[in-house]
Design a protein around this motif. Structure first.
Motif, PDB file in Angstrom:
ATOM      1  N   PRO A  53       1.010  -1.160  -0.027  1.00 19.27           N
ATOM      2  CA  PRO A  53       0.134   0.130   0.030  1.00 19.27           C
ATOM      3  C   PRO A  53       1.063   1.133  -0.010  1.00 19.27           C
ATOM      4  O   PRO A  53       0.487   2.321  -0.664  1.00 19.27           O
ATOM      5  CB  PRO A  53      -0.631  -0.093   1.381  1.00 19.27           C
ATOM      6  N   GLY A  54       2.070   1.286   0.558  1.00 13.60           N
ATOM      7  CA  GLY A  54       2.877   2.306   0.902  1.00 13.60           C
ATOM      8  C   GLY A  54       3.486   2.539  -0.750  1.00 13.60           C
ATOM      9  O   GLY A  54       3.353   4.194  -1.187  1.00 13.60           O
ATOM     10  N   SER A  57       0.639   4.222  -2.596  1.00 12.58           N
ATOM     11  CA  SER A  57       0.149   5.618  -2.349  1.00 12.58           C
ATOM     12  C   SER A  57       1.278   6.551  -2.965  1.00 12.58           C
ATOM     13  O   SER A  57       0.994   7.741  -3.331  1.00 12.58           O
ATOM     14  CB  SER A  57       0.212   5.787  -0.862  1.00 12.58           C
ATOM     15  N   CYS A  58       2.294   5.953  -3.276  1.00  5.39           N
ATOM     16  CA  CYS A  58       3.346   6.939  -3.803  1.00  5.39           C
ATOM     17  C   CYS A  58       3.171   7.119  -5.304  1.00  5.39           C
ATOM     18  O   CYS A  58       3.698   8.060  -6.127  1.00  5.39           O
ATOM     19  CB  CYS A  58       4.932   6.400  -3.582  1.00  5.39           C
TER      20      CYS A  58
END
Length: 64
Positions: A53-54, A57-58
């Motif tokens: 998810p990180g 999100s980027c």
């Protein structure tokens, strides 16, 4: 202006330098001023690749 047209314009400038007589070794290698991260989630799922998810999100854009 689309991303692809920016790439073509940049390429045309490089070719123009060469056509004007510049030597290949004298034409600098240039990087694009901006990079984009696009993640194709459908393909990742089909390949069995899990994307954190990180990282999602980027991303500038995701393809569902």
């Amino acid at each position: 202006m689309s991303r692809l047209s920016v790439v073509f314009r940049h390429c045309a400038h490089q070719v123009a330098k060469l056509l004007r007589g510049a030597k290949v070794v004298d034409v600098p290698v240039e990087q694009p001023p901006q990079f984009e991260l696009i993640i194709n989630l459908r393909t990742a799922k089909a390949l069995g690749v899990e994307i954190s998810p990180g990282l999602i999100s980027c991303a500038n854009n995701t393809i569902e």
